[in-house]
Write a protein that holds these residues in place. Structure first.
Motif, PDB file in Angstrom:
ATOM      1  N   GLN A 265       0.813  -1.212   0.000  1.00 48.96           N
ATOM      2  CA  GLN A 265       0.000   0.000   0.000  1.00 48.96           C
ATOM      3  C   GLN A 265       0.849   1.266   0.000  1.00 48.96           C
ATOM      4  O   GLN A 265       0.550   2.223  -0.720  1.00 48.96           O
ATOM      5  N   LEU A 266       1.899   1.282   0.800  1.00 49.70           N
ATOM      6  CA  LEU A 266       2.685   2.506   0.985  1.00 49.70           C
ATOM      7  C   LEU A 266       3.822   2.667  -0.021  1.00 49.70           C
ATOM      8  O   LEU A 266       4.252   3.788  -0.280  1.00 49.70           O
ATOM      9  N   ILE A 267       4.307   1.560  -0.582  1.00 49.38           N
ATOM     10  CA  ILE A 267       5.500   1.642  -1.429  1.00 49.38           C
ATOM     11  C   ILE A 267       5.196   1.299  -2.883  1.00 49.38           C
ATOM     12  O   ILE A 267       5.437   2.105  -3.790  1.00 49.38           O
ATOM     13  N   PHE A 268       4.659   0.112  -3.116  1.00 45.78           N
ATOM     14  CA  PHE A 268       4.566  -0.357  -4.495  1.00 45.78           C
ATOM     15  C   PHE A 268       3.278   0.067  -5.214  1.00 45.78           C
ATOM     16  O   PHE A 268       3.280   0.230  -6.425  1.00 45.78           O
ATOM     17  N   ARG A 269       2.191   0.253  -4.485  1.00 40.12           N
ATOM     18  CA  ARG A 269       0.967   0.726  -5.143  1.00 40.12           C
ATOM     19  C   ARG A 269       1.133   2.130  -5.734  1.00 40.12           C
ATOM     20  O   ARG A 269       0.747   2.365  -6.890  1.00 40.12           O
ATOM     21  N   PRO A 270       1.722   3.103  -4.990  1.00 38.46           N
ATOM     22  CA  PRO A 270       1.909   4.426  -5.603  1.00 38.46           C
ATOM     23  C   PRO A 270       2.783   4.380  -6.861  1.00 38.46           C
ATOM     24  O   PRO A 270       2.522   5.098  -7.828  1.00 38.46           O
ATOM     25  N   LEU A 271       3.808   3.528  -6.853  1.00 41.69           N
ATOM     26  CA  LEU A 271       4.685   3.412  -8.027  1.00 41.69           C
ATOM     27  C   LEU A 271       3.918   2.829  -9.214  1.00 41.69           C
ATOM     28  O   LEU A 271       4.050   3.309 -10.344  1.00 41.69           O
ATOM     29  N   GLU A 272       3.138   1.792  -8.948  1.00 43.37           N
ATOM     30  CA  GLU A 272       2.375   1.160 -10.013  1.00 43.37           C
ATOM     31  C   GLU A 272       1.342   2.122 -10.592  1.00 43.37           C
ATOM     32  O   GLU A 272       1.168   2.224 -11.811  1.00 43.37           O
ATOM     33  N   GLU A 273       0.653   2.857  -9.727  1.00 41.17           N
ATOM     34  CA  GLU A 273      -0.380   3.781 -10.202  1.00 41.17           C
ATOM     35  C   GLU A 273       0.227   4.946 -10.984  1.00 41.17           C
ATOM     36  O   GLU A 273      -0.362   5.413 -11.958  1.00 41.17           O
ATOM     37  N   GLU A 274       1.388   5.415 -10.550  1.00 45.20           N
ATOM     38  CA  GLU A 274       2.066   6.476 -11.303  1.00 45.20           C
ATOM     39  C   GLU A 274       2.447   5.984 -12.697  1.00 45.20           C
ATOM     40  O   GLU A 274       2.286   6.698 -13.693  1.00 45.20           O
ATOM     41  N   ASN A 275       2.925   4.744 -12.780  1.00 46.98           N
ATOM     42  CA  ASN A 275       3.277   4.157 -14.071  1.00 46.98           C
ATOM     43  C   ASN A 275       2.054   4.032 -14.973  1.00 46.98           C
ATOM     44  O   ASN A 275       2.112   4.346 -16.168  1.00 46.98           O
ATOM     45  N   LEU A 276       0.919   3.615 -14.405  1.00 48.42           N
ATOM     46  CA  LEU A 276      -0.307   3.464 -15.194  1.00 48.42           C
ATOM     47  C   LEU A 276      -0.838   4.821 -15.652  1.00 48.42           C
ATOM     48  O   LEU A 276      -1.325   4.956 -16.785  1.00 48.42           O
ATOM     49  N   ARG A 277      -0.740   5.830 -14.804  1.00 43.75           N
ATOM     50  CA  ARG A 277      -1.174   7.176 -15.212  1.00 43.75           C
ATOM     51  C   ARG A 277      -0.335   7.698 -16.366  1.00 43.75           C
ATOM     52  O   ARG A 277      -0.845   8.309 -17.306  1.00 43.75           O
ATOM     53  N   ASN A 278       0.965   7.476 -16.289  1.00 41.71           N
ATOM     54  CA  ASN A 278       1.853   7.952 -17.350  1.00 41.71           C
ATOM     55  C   ASN A 278       1.599   7.231 -18.667  1.00 41.71           C
ATOM     56  O   ASN A 278       1.739   7.819 -19.737  1.00 41.71           O
ATOM     57  N   ARG A 279       1.223   5.963 -18.597  1.00 43.28           N
ATOM     58  CA  ARG A 279       1.046   5.176 -19.820  1.00 43.28           C
ATOM     59  C   ARG A 279      -0.335   5.327 -20.436  1.00 43.28           C
ATOM     60  O   ARG A 279      -0.477   5.361 -21.655  1.00 43.28           O
ATOM     61  N   PHE A 280      -1.368   5.426 -19.583  1.00 43.41           N
ATOM     62  CA  PHE A 280      -2.734   5.384 -20.125  1.00 43.41           C
ATOM     63  C   PHE A 280      -3.518   6.687 -19.927  1.00 43.41           C
ATOM     64  O   PHE A 280      -4.618   6.824 -20.462  1.00 43.41           O
ATOM     65  N   GLY A 281      -2.979   7.626 -19.168  1.00 42.47           N
ATOM     66  CA  GLY A 281      -3.566   8.950 -19.043  1.00 42.47           C
ATOM     67  C   GLY A 281      -5.010   8.967 -18.599  1.00 42.47           C
ATOM     68  O   GLY A 281      -5.398   8.355 -17.595  1.00 42.47           O
ATOM     69  N   VAL A 282      -5.837   9.665 -19.374  1.00 42.67           N
ATOM     70  CA  VAL A 282      -7.249   9.888 -19.024  1.00 42.67           C
ATOM     71  C   VAL A 282      -8.009   8.576 -18.895  1.00 42.67           C
ATOM     72  O   VAL A 282      -8.884   8.428 -18.038  1.00 42.67           O
ATOM     73  N   GLU A 283      -7.672   7.611 -19.726  1.00 45.02           N
ATOM     74  CA  GLU A 283      -8.366   6.322 -19.685  1.00 45.02           C
ATOM     75  C   GLU A 283      -8.216   5.671 -18.301  1.00 45.02           C
ATOM     76  O   GLU A 283      -9.182   5.142 -17.734  1.00 45.02           O
ATOM     77  N   TYR A 284      -7.023   5.739 -17.748  1.00 42.59           N
ATOM     78  CA  TYR A 284      -6.801   5.162 -16.424  1.00 42.59           C
ATOM     79  C   TYR A 284      -7.440   6.026 -15.337  1.00 42.59           C
ATOM     80  O   TYR A 284      -7.996   5.505 -14.365  1.00 42.59           O
ATOM     81  N   LEU A 285      -7.388   7.344 -15.476  1.00 44.68           N
ATOM     82  CA  LEU A 285      -7.992   8.241 -14.491  1.00 44.68           C
ATOM     83  C   LEU A 285      -9.499   8.033 -14.420  1.00 44.68           C
ATOM     84  O   LEU A 285     -10.089   8.055 -13.332  1.00 44.68           O
ATOM     85  N   ASN A 286     -10.144   7.841 -15.577  1.00 43.70           N
ATOM     86  CA  ASN A 286     -11.580   7.559 -15.593  1.00 43.70           C
ATOM     87  C   ASN A 286     -11.882   6.244 -14.869  1.00 43.70           C
ATOM     88  O   ASN A 286     -12.873   6.132 -14.137  1.00 43.70           O
ATOM     89  N   TYR A 287     -11.034   5.272 -15.102  1.00 45.19           N
ATOM     90  CA  TYR A 287     -11.194   3.969 -14.446  1.00 45.19           C
ATOM     91  C   TYR A 287     -11.065   4.111 -12.927  1.00 45.19           C
ATOM     92  O   TYR A 287     -11.879   3.580 -12.156  1.00 45.19           O
ATOM     93  N   CYS A 288     -10.046   4.859 -12.470  1.00 40.60           N
ATOM     94  CA  CYS A 288      -9.848   5.069 -11.038  1.00 40.60           C
ATOM     95  C   CYS A 288     -11.010   5.825 -10.401  1.00 40.60           C
ATOM     96  O   CYS A 288     -11.350   5.600  -9.230  1.00 40.60           O
ATOM     97  N   ALA A 289     -11.617   6.737 -11.166  1.00 40.96           N
ATOM     98  CA  ALA A 289     -12.716   7.543 -10.638  1.00 40.96           C
ATOM     99  C   ALA A 289     -13.953   6.702 -10.332  1.00 40.96           C
ATOM    100  O   ALA A 289     -14.765   7.074  -9.482  1.00 40.96           O
ATOM    101  N   GLU A 290     -14.089   5.567 -11.000  1.00 44.44           N
ATOM    102  CA  GLU A 290     -15.304   4.762 -10.850  1.00 44.44           C
ATOM    103  C   GLU A 290     -15.078   3.417 -10.162  1.00 44.44           C
ATOM    104  O   GLU A 290     -16.031   2.784  -9.700  1.00 44.44           O
ATOM    105  N   VAL A 291     -13.832   2.956 -10.112  1.00 48.20           N
ATOM    106  CA  VAL A 291     -13.537   1.661  -9.491  1.00 48.20           C
ATOM    107  C   VAL A 291     -12.584   1.880  -8.326  1.00 48.20           C
ATOM    108  O   VAL A 291     -11.523   2.479  -8.489  1.00 48.20           O
TER     109      VAL A 291
END
Length: 312
Positions: A265-291
């Motif tokens: 939760q504190l170390i690897f999740r933020p890194l993974e989410e930052e990587n997904l935001r950089n790669r998929f942008g708005v598509e991933y942000l929309n997904y995070c907003a609803e799930v």
């Protein structure tokens, strides 16, 4: 929380904890018996100088540097990690030889794991953590995924818990029990493991990659179980750890499972989410907003379709 902040808080607490521990040993001599090594206080007290210099002061310096995020932060963090790893390995080997000092092992090994996890999670090592898998047939990707599952599950859910229960026995920590303990634990383990397997299959078939960051999926996965919760594999892993703790009746294995969830939760999740935001942008942000990350939705996520402009 930013990983640098989390690392800062951790190393500051670790440094303060080491200093307080030595104050306890020096000013309350009756506590030394709990940490005694080889039947001699001198063996234990001989560690005071390296512990205070390298672990206590080193951790405090690392904590302040993590906030500043200067270039040589990682050098100090890795130095502290190396120092505490050496101390932890020495305590373990000494305990195995003399059958004393097991309480020190219980404190040192988690400190080594936390320090190492933060060292890996901070730049520059974290910059190389994510690598996209090479294009391959789905069957090969599935084979790699299940190979990873066999190795990780065997290590984390079998070997480590058994070793932890051995340490519990050395310390005289009693196991807990309850009616139908084995049956309930096995049912829980099977149910939560099926979630992990379903997640892995979805990752391989739709994402075209494996759960391993160094061999991750090139496609955003928001279908199957991922349509209900963002991190089903992490949820499964935590549930499996708790099920194993219940089966063994082990308090320390339960703590081990919770510690693993906090590290993720504190170390690897933020890194993974930052990587997904950089790669998929708005598509991933929309997904995070609803799930949600941990609590499954009652309805599956439906990706928003892009509306193309009508022909002129």
């Amino acid at each position: 929380m930013n990983i640098n902040k989390s690392a800062s808080y951790y190393f500051l607490v670790q440094g303060a904890g080491v200093l307080l521990w030595w104050c306890l040993l020096f000013f309350a001599p009756s506590t030394r018996v709990f940490f005694e090594m080889g039947g001699s206080e001198n063996i234990l007290l001989g560690f005071w100088l390296p512990d205070i210099l390298f672990l206590a002061i080193g951790s405090v310096i690392a904590g302040f540097l993590c906030v500043q995020n200067v270039r040589f932060t990682s050098i100090v963090v890795w130095f502290v990690t190396g120092a505490i790893s050496y101390a932890a390995a020495y305590c373990l080997s000494f305990a195995l030889l003399t059958d004393t000092g097991w309480l020190g092992v219980v404190f040192m090994i988690p400190a080594m794991l936390w320090s190492g996890a933060f060292a890996v999670g901070l730049p520059p090592v974290s910059d190389y953590m994510f690598r996209e898998t090479r294009p391959a047939k789905t069957n090969w990707i599935l084979a790699k995924t299940f190979g990873q599952i066999v190795i990780v599950w065997t290590l984390i859910l079998a070997i480590f818990p058994v070793l932890i229960t051995r340490v519990e026995a050395k310390l005289g920590i009693p196991n807990f029990s309850f009616p139908f303990q084995g049956l309930i634990s096995l049912i829980l383990f099977a149910a939560i493991s099926s979630l992990g397997v379903a997640s892995a299959v979805t990752m391989s078939r739709i994402g075209k990659g494996t759960p391993l960051p160094l061999d991750h999926a090139p496609n955003l996965v928001n279908q199957g179980v991922y349509a209900y919760v963002r991190n089903p594999m992490a949820l499964s892993g935590i549930g499996q750890g708790i099920a194993v703790a219940l089966f063994l009746g082990s308090p320390l294995v339960f703590v081990y499972a919770l510690m693993g969830s906090l590290i993720w939760q504190l170390i690897f999740r933020p890194l993974e989410e930052e990587n997904l935001r950089n790669r998929f942008g708005v598509e991933y942000l929309n997904y995070c907003a609803e799930v949600r990350c941990w609590i499954p939705n009652s309805r599956p996520y439906v990706p928003k379709r892009r509306i193309s402009s009508p022909p002129v």
